[in-house]
Design an enzyme around this catalytic site. Structure first.
Site, mmCIF file in Angstrom:
data_model
loop_
_atom_site.group_PDB
_atom_site.id
_atom_site.type_symbol
_atom_site.label_atom_id
_atom_site.label_comp_id
_atom_site.label_asym_id
_atom_site.label_seq_id
_atom_site.Cartn_x
_atom_site.Cartn_y
_atom_site.Cartn_z
ATOM 1 N N GLU A 254 -10.490 5.790 -4.808
ATOM 2 C CA GLU A 254 -10.749 6.229 -3.437
ATOM 3 C C GLU A 254 -11.998 5.570 -2.858
ATOM 4 O O GLU A 254 -12.019 5.156 -1.704
ATOM 5 C CB GLU A 254 -10.876 7.756 -3.376
ATOM 6 C CG GLU A 254 -9.602 8.499 -3.698
ATOM 7 C CD GLU A 254 -8.555 8.448 -2.611
ATOM 8 O OE1 GLU A 254 -8.108 7.327 -2.253
ATOM 9 O OE2 GLU A 254 -8.172 9.509 -2.116
ATOM 10 N N ASP B 187 0.836 -1.205 0.000
ATOM 11 C CA ASP B 187 0.000 0.000 0.000
ATOM 12 C C ASP B 187 0.868 1.251 0.000
ATOM 13 O O ASP B 187 0.578 2.216 -0.698
ATOM 14 C CB ASP B 187 -0.937 0.013 1.212
ATOM 15 C CG ASP B 187 -2.039 -1.018 1.111
ATOM 16 O OD1 ASP B 187 -2.854 -0.913 0.192
ATOM 17 O OD2 ASP B 187 -2.069 -1.927 1.952
ATOM 18 N N GLU C 139 -8.059 -3.172 -8.763
ATOM 19 C CA GLU C 139 -8.397 -3.284 -7.337
ATOM 20 C C GLU C 139 -8.545 -4.748 -6.923
ATOM 21 O O GLU C 139 -8.048 -5.145 -5.870
ATOM 22 C CB GLU C 139 -9.678 -2.507 -7.013
ATOM 23 C CG GLU C 139 -9.480 -1.014 -6.952
ATOM 24 C CD GLU C 139 -8.656 -0.560 -5.763
ATOM 25 O OE1 GLU C 139 -8.657 -1.240 -4.707
ATOM 26 O OE2 GLU C 139 -8.002 0.491 -5.878
ATOM 27 N N GLU D 249 -0.899 10.145 5.276
ATOM 28 C CA GLU D 249 -1.012 8.712 4.996
ATOM 29 C C GLU D 249 0.371 8.074 4.883
ATOM 30 O O GLU D 249 0.619 7.005 5.450
ATOM 31 C CB GLU D 249 -1.813 8.513 3.706
ATOM 32 C CG GLU D 249 -2.290 7.123 3.496
ATOM 33 C CD GLU D 249 -3.340 7.036 2.395
ATOM 34 O OE1 GLU D 249 -3.265 6.064 1.633
ATOM 35 O OE2 GLU D 249 -4.202 7.920 2.302
#
Length: 179
Positions: free
Chosen positions: A98, A5, A168, A46
């Protein structure tokens, strides 16, 4: 798989920067820039969070090798940074990325979920209502752009949306260790 990530988010920053430039050139509503800029600013926090978590879990982020699903997804983002890619297509991808992230983590917070206690902070970070509202605002921009789009642009946006969803699925499968 938070290290993957982290790698993705590092590639996400220039992608959002390219959307900011596209919005500046193509958007008919100045508030688009404000919203995109707020999303870009949030990525600094983040990235700092990923670094903190990596220290906690003993992961050396600088030695993590990106998995194929991650490399492919980052290449897809790079392709959308091309100046020839219209704002409508880039904002469609941004909204979809998102929203998938937010809804996935929000699901982990639902009553009856079997989310392990050590993952609840992570789920709260991206599954919270504020991030959900941000995603809704991105959807509003996307919808506004698509309402004005030609049939050809709309078809291209559908392809972009499908590609995001494919990436994804691959990314989440990689994170779950199923690929």
């Amino acid at each position: 798989m938070q290290a993957q990530d982290y790698i993705f988010v590092r590639a996400f920053v220039p992608f959002i920067a390219s959307i900011l430039v596209k919005a500046w050139k193509e958007s008919d509503v100045s508030s688009d820039i404000d919203l995109i800029l707020s999303g870009m600013a949030a990525l600094n926090d983040e990235i700092a969070w990923f670094k903190k978590e990596a220290l906690k879990w003993g992961v050396a982020l600088n030695s993590v090798v990106p998995h194929k699903a991650n490399v492919d997804y980052c290449r897809f983002l790079e392709s959308l940074m091309n100046p020839d890619v219209e704002y409508t297509l880039a904002i469609t991808a941004f909204w979809a990325i998102e929203t998938v992230y937010q809804e996935s983590f929000a699901h982990c917070l639902e009553d009856g979920s079997k989310t392990p206690e050590e993952l609840k902070e992570t789920c709260q970070r991206w599954g919270n209502e504020g991030f959900g509202q941000y995603c809704s605002s991105l959807q509003n921009i996307t919808n506004r752009r698509l309402e004005k789009a030609s049939d050809d642009m709309f078809s291209k946006a559908e392809v972009i949306l499908i590609r995001v969803l494919e990436h994804e699925v691959e990314f989440w499968n990689m994170s779950r260790g199923t690929i």
